[in-house]
Structure formats: C-alpha cells, structure tokens
Enzyme design. Sequence first.
Site, PDB file in Angstrom:
ATOM      1  N   LYS A   1       0.847  -1.195   0.000  1.00 21.47           N
ATOM      2  CA  LYS A   1       0.000   0.000   0.000  1.00 21.47           C
ATOM      3  C   LYS A   1       0.879   1.240   0.000  1.00 21.47           C
ATOM      4  O   LYS A   1       1.676   1.448   0.917  1.00 21.47           O
ATOM      5  CB  LYS A   1      -0.922  -0.007   1.225  1.00 21.47           C
ATOM      6  CG  LYS A   1      -1.920   1.136   1.239  1.00 21.47           C
ATOM      7  CD  LYS A   1      -2.893   1.002   2.395  1.00 21.47           C
ATOM      8  CE  LYS A   1      -3.932   2.120   2.367  1.00 21.47           C
ATOM      9  NZ  LYS A   1      -4.903   1.991   3.480  1.00 21.47           N
TER      10      LYS A   1
ATOM     11  N   ASP B   1     -14.166   5.299   9.770  1.00 16.79           N
ATOM     12  CA  ASP B   1     -14.470   5.107   8.346  1.00 16.79           C
ATOM     13  C   ASP B   1     -14.919   3.665   8.118  1.00 16.79           C
ATOM     14  O   ASP B   1     -14.533   3.018   7.145  1.00 16.79           O
ATOM     15  CB  ASP B   1     -13.250   5.440   7.492  1.00 16.79           C
ATOM     16  CG  ASP B   1     -13.619   5.678   6.027  1.00 16.79           C
ATOM     17  OD1 ASP B   1     -14.826   5.829   5.736  1.00 16.79           O
ATOM     18  OD2 ASP B   1     -12.713   5.715   5.172  1.00 16.79           O
TER      19      ASP B   1
END
Length: 466
Positions: free
Chosen positions: A121, A226
């Site tokens: 990532k 989130d």
Amino acid sequence: MKLDVDALRYLSRDDFRVLTAVEMGMRNHEIVPSELIDRIASLKHGGTYKVLKNLLKHKLVHHDASKYDGFRLTYLGYDFLAIKTLVNRGVFTAVGRQIGVGKESDIFEVATEDGTVLAMKLHRLGRTSFRAVKSKRDYLRHRSSFSWLYLSRLAALKEFAFMKALGEHGFPVPNAVDCNRHCVIMSLIQGYPLVQVRELQNPDTIFDTILGLVVRLAEHGLIHCDFNEFNIMIDDDEKVTMIDFPQMVSVSHRNAKMYFDRDIECIFKFFKKRFNLSFDENEAEHDDAEVDSDSDECRPQFVDIQKVSGCLDKELEASGFTRKDQEVIEKFVDGDVEKDSESDGEEAEDEEDIVDQINDTSVINLESLSLVKEGEDNLVEDASKDADQTENKDEGNDTQAEAEAEDDSEEEEDDPELIKSLTKQRQKAIKAAHGRRRAVTSRNSYKDKGGKSSQNSKLHKQLSSW
C-alpha cells in the site's frame, strides 16, 4: 502517478544517492537548491547535475526555477526510494499488478523470494479529490507547515502501528509485515470488498459480526471513523476482515460519539438497502415477552461502552488521547465532560486575559491620544505665532515698499498686478503655517529657469522655513 518499475532496474547507485540527497534537503526546503543537492550527494567531477538530468527524464524529480534553480521529489521518486529499501531488506523481490485505488493510496501485489504474494500500500495524500487532509486528519498535530510526502509517511506509520497492535489483540486485520517511508507491506486478503457482494448466505450473522467489531474496538479505546462497506473485506467462507486504519481516533476524542454513531449508521443503512434487513418492523412485530431478546438487536450506544483493561489508545497514542494516569482514564468514560469543563475554564481564562489586554490597550491609546492632542495644540499655537510674525513682516515690507515708492515717484500709481501677487503669497504663507494646506505639485508642472515664477518659489520656501 502511475507506478512503472521498469526504470528501477536501470538506475545506478549514484542515482539513488542523488535521490536520497534531494529527500534529505526537503526536510528544510520545499524546493532544494541544486548547490545543496551537489553538496549532500558529494559526487566527483560534478556528476550530480548529470544524474539530475537523468532523474528528470524518468520523472523522479521535478525541476523548479521560479525563484531559484532547484528540485523536489515526486511521488514516483519517493516510491522508488521505498521500494529499493524494502528490496534490500529482502521483504519482497517483485512488484505485480495494481489491485486497488483509493482517495489516499494505491495498492499493488508484490511477491517474496519463495513466491508468497503480499499487498503493498502506497499512501498518496494530496490528490485533487482529497486535499482537505489537514482538516480531516490529524497527522500534523501541532505542526503548522507540511508537505504531502511527509503527510503520506505519517499516515503509513500510523496505519502500520494500528494494524500490528490490532492483529496482536485478535482483531481480523491483515498481518503487518514491514513499513518504510509511505509504503506499508501487509498480507494479501483473499476476498472482496463488501460493496461488491450482492448475496450472502447469512446476512444477519455477518451484520452482527460487523457490529460486534465496532463495539469491540470501542471497548479497546478506539473508533474506526471510516467503518463502511468499502473498508470491510469478506471471503468465500464469509469471513470478515477490516482494513484502512490511518484515521482511527481514541474514545477520548472530543467527537468520538459522533464518529461512533456514524459508523453504526453506515452499517445499518447498507444492510437495509442491499440485503433488505428491516430492523424497525421486526421490533414492532415482536411481543412483550421477547423484549429482552430484541434489546440486544437495538443499535449500540456510545455511552454503554465499557472499556476493558488493555487500552490500545494509550499504547498507540491515538488522536485525542490525553496523557494522564490510568485512573483518570478509567473515570474518563464519556470523553467529553471533563474536556468540555477544562475547555470552558481555559476559554474563561482566555477571555479574562483578552479583557485585560483590551483595557491596557485602551488606557495606552487614551494616553497616546492625549499626548497627540497636546502636541497638536502646541503645533497650532506655534503655527499661529509664525503666521502672526509672517503677517507683521509682510506688513512691514509692504509699508517700506510703499514709502520707497512714494519717495521715488509720488505721482506714479501703485501696480495692481504686484499687489495681487503679494496678497496671494501672503495668504498661501498663512495657510501653510497653520498646516491646513500642503503644497501639491501638479502632474504638468515644469521647472522655470529664472523669471518671476522662480522668484516666487524662492520667497515661498523662505516663508515656509520661517
């Protein structure tokens, strides 16, 4: 920017040395001067400029000559530095295809030496679609200035720390492998995002599992902030895994209740819309005998969360965590009451300080105004005295000129133009002495070379000096 690792195999040791020099210079410079890069890299025979030309061709650096000749790192150059470091550590040996794109990161497949596939990532904060990072995230904390590369590095470090701690406490998260700069290496989840799933065999079980994860996180002192269908992975066996952790905050955060309720609302809304789960109807149709069973199916409340002994927010220093003793933290369940009282007290003290400052400044302003007024009165008195002297002097000059004119020729009459010019000069001198009028030169004025106008200007200067 697209990650193309083909150029990585052609970069030499000097290229990475110059890239590292640019990175070191960006700690104190937004645009690193070329002389500083040459001094940090210390290549022989001026080889730094040749290397910079090669890096500029591969778009690893950006050249800026608006204020001075300098360079800065691009995200591609930062990617190459992170990948080179992880390859040297032996974390992975090959980079594969891109498997995910987000508003804050890109995800790629990487392979180790034994063929194990991992996920890489790369955090890319500062995109046009999500530039409100400074207000939405608290990566900077007390810092005022920032760069997007530095923010990406902070986000990667925070996500790696949260992922590792949650994995050690038994949460279903990817295994954190390694981290360098803005790059995080983790295990690859063999599953799909929940947003791509159209059918589930046991949607009620999955729903309860996801709600249990939100409550369990809050019991350990953390809120995801989130937690939606995009950050929940589910495999073929319907095993749930949660991802994306840079935005997590502590339950002691001032907006913790709002974030907790928002996560719960996202889960309820998605399952109601996608899998047609009706929660209100079931509660209305149940009998009074089943009230206890239905109470467990109600929405979790933030005030009902009881923190366990091991608080991850203290270990990880999550956002909003106040560094106090463990006893104070245990009493601090709500996270808002004491902070509000402290903030009110601080605001009251700030208001008192502001009132004192305003009073002090008002006294100083009054004193300065009185001094200015006295100075203006003195100036007016001096100006009036000067004006009286100039009037007396002008009258003496007029009488002397008249006497001389009478002695020379008594028959000749006085010149009206001369008298008119003298009266105008006297009026200008009086106004200038009183400070009511300033001499303003017109745009079309010109310098006279002798003559009557030049003499008048000399007289005016002498009168103004007197």
